[in-house]
Design a protein around this motif. Structure first.
Motif, PDB file in Angstrom:
ATOM      1  N   ASN A   1      -1.359  -2.317 -10.860  1.00 51.75           N
ATOM      2  CA  ASN A   1      -0.354  -3.346 -11.159  1.00 51.75           C
ATOM      3  C   ASN A   1      -1.112  -4.618 -10.482  1.00 51.75           C
ATOM      4  OD1 ASN A   1       1.485  -5.415 -10.883  1.00 51.75           O
ATOM      5  ND2 ASN A   1       3.157  -3.804 -10.368  1.00 51.75           N
TER       6      ASN A   1
ATOM      7  N   CYS B   1      -0.600 -10.418  -5.343  1.00 48.91           N
ATOM      8  CA  CYS B   1       0.669 -10.608  -4.404  1.00 48.91           C
ATOM      9  C   CYS B   1      -0.091 -10.257  -3.034  1.00 48.91           C
ATOM     10  CB  CYS B   1       1.816  -9.877  -4.585  1.00 48.91           C
ATOM     11  SG  CYS B   1       3.061 -10.293  -3.615  1.00 48.91           S
TER      12      CYS B   1
ATOM     13  N   PRO C   1       7.092  -2.360  -5.247  1.00 48.92           N
ATOM     14  CA  PRO C   1       6.473  -3.692  -4.739  1.00 48.92           C
ATOM     15  C   PRO C   1       7.536  -4.800  -5.037  1.00 48.92           C
ATOM     16  CG  PRO C   1       6.187  -3.369  -7.036  1.00 48.92           C
ATOM     17  CD  PRO C   1       6.738  -2.074  -6.629  1.00 48.92           C
TER      18      PRO C   1
ATOM     19  N   HIS D   1       1.246   2.181  -1.741  1.00 44.07           N
ATOM     20  CA  HIS D   1       0.827   0.803  -2.042  1.00 44.07           C
ATOM     21  C   HIS D   1      -0.527   0.926  -2.749  1.00 44.07           C
ATOM     22  CE1 HIS D   1       3.841  -1.269   0.836  1.00 44.07           C
ATOM     23  NE2 HIS D   1       4.517  -0.162   0.254  1.00 44.07           N
TER      24      HIS D   1
ATOM     25  N   PHE E   1       0.708  -7.107  -8.348  1.00 46.44           N
ATOM     26  CA  PHE E   1       0.888  -6.574  -7.126  1.00 46.44           C
ATOM     27  C   PHE E   1      -0.330  -6.960  -6.367  1.00 46.44           C
ATOM     28  CE2 PHE E   1       2.092  -2.796  -4.319  1.00 46.44           C
ATOM     29  CZ  PHE E   1       2.770  -3.462  -3.289  1.00 46.44           C
TER      30      PHE E   1
END
Length: 268
Positions: free
Chosen positions: A42, A48, A166, A35, A45
């Motif tokens: 990203n 998010c 993701p 992650h 992401f």
């Protein structure tokens, strides 16, 4: 709520018991090395992750290394999604009929087996619904509407999504406002497969020494080889940069320390 920052993500510094008591609503994410590397590449992401209410350390390697960054005030505990979810089920099964879980993810057989095993342990229908979504479901309006309806009809107040990162994090962020009865959202990766017994977890000694990735690689080499052996390796270089005070986030977004509630979140 105290935080420990690793690269460009702030981890909540909680024990598992503290998290069980405090996680009454919101979104829980369990970042690992993969992650963290995706969060360097990203931007969506990363944004998010900024909307999550809880972010806890899923990786033993991260947990061990972060002690070098924050001597004396490091993370209290490693909390993997695969450990936390069964603990969450056990915690709430002691208060029967106060929590209702929907499982989204896994294969058609594994999600059924996971639901049955969880309910058997609980002694009642703690899991009130489940569904194994087809590939590409998140881009299919009709399929997505079907999933939202299944969850809403089930009257679940907790949604556990295990469709991989993701994708699972994006789906939760984009759809949480369409699930008014759901108070808690968990992104749990392969946990449904573990709960079903279709995948086995690494021996405790491997987990203790940060070798769970090697066990997972032996189980799914074709799927995980590139992730573990190529994509995730730059983490160690970035960690050294952070230790030397040279790391800079690739994104200029500054995330606030205050967790957001449902009304603060805007779907992407």
């Amino acid at each position: 709520m105290p935080h420990i920052k690793i690269l460009n993500i702030e981890f909540n510094n909680l024990t598992q018991q503290e998290l069980l008591e405090q996680f009454t609503q919101g979104v829980l994410l369990t970042p690992n090395i993969d992650h963290l590397m995706k969060l360097q590449l990203n931007k969506a992401f990363f944004e998010c992750y900024g909307h999550a209410d809880f972010r806890v350390c899923d990786s033993r390697i991260i947990f061990l290394l972060q002690k070098l960054l924050y001597p004396g005030q490091s993370l209290k505990e490693q909390i993997t999604g695969s450990d936390f979810f069964p603990a969450f089920c056990n915690f709430h099964s002691q208060q029967k009929n106060t929590t209702r879980i929907f499982l989204l993810g896994g294969s058609e057989t594994s999600v059924i087996k996971a639901a049955e095993k969880i309910n058997q342990r609980a002694g009642y229908d703690l899991v009130v619904g489940y569904y194994s979504p087809p590939f590409g479901f998140e881009k299919n309006t009709e399929e997505n509407s079907k999933i939202l309806n299944l969850i809403n009809v089930s009257q679940a107040d907790t949604l556990a999504v295990g469709v991989g990162a993701p994708k699972q994090e994006f789906w939760i962020q984009a759809n949480r406002h369409l699930l008014p009865e759901v108070k808690r959202f968990l992104a749990i990766g392969a946990t449904i497969e573990f709960e079903s017994g279709d995948l086995t977890r690494a021996p405790k000694w491997m987990t203790r020494y940060g070798l769970e990735w090697a066990y997972r690689l032996s189980q799914e080499p074709k799927r995980l080889a590139r992730r573990y052996l190529i994509e995730d390796l730059p983490f160690f270089y970035l960690f050294i940069k952070q230790r030397l005070g040279l790391y800079q986030s690739p994104w200029d977004i500054t995330k606030t320390d205050t967790p957001k509630n449902d009304s603060d979140s805007t779907p992407h």
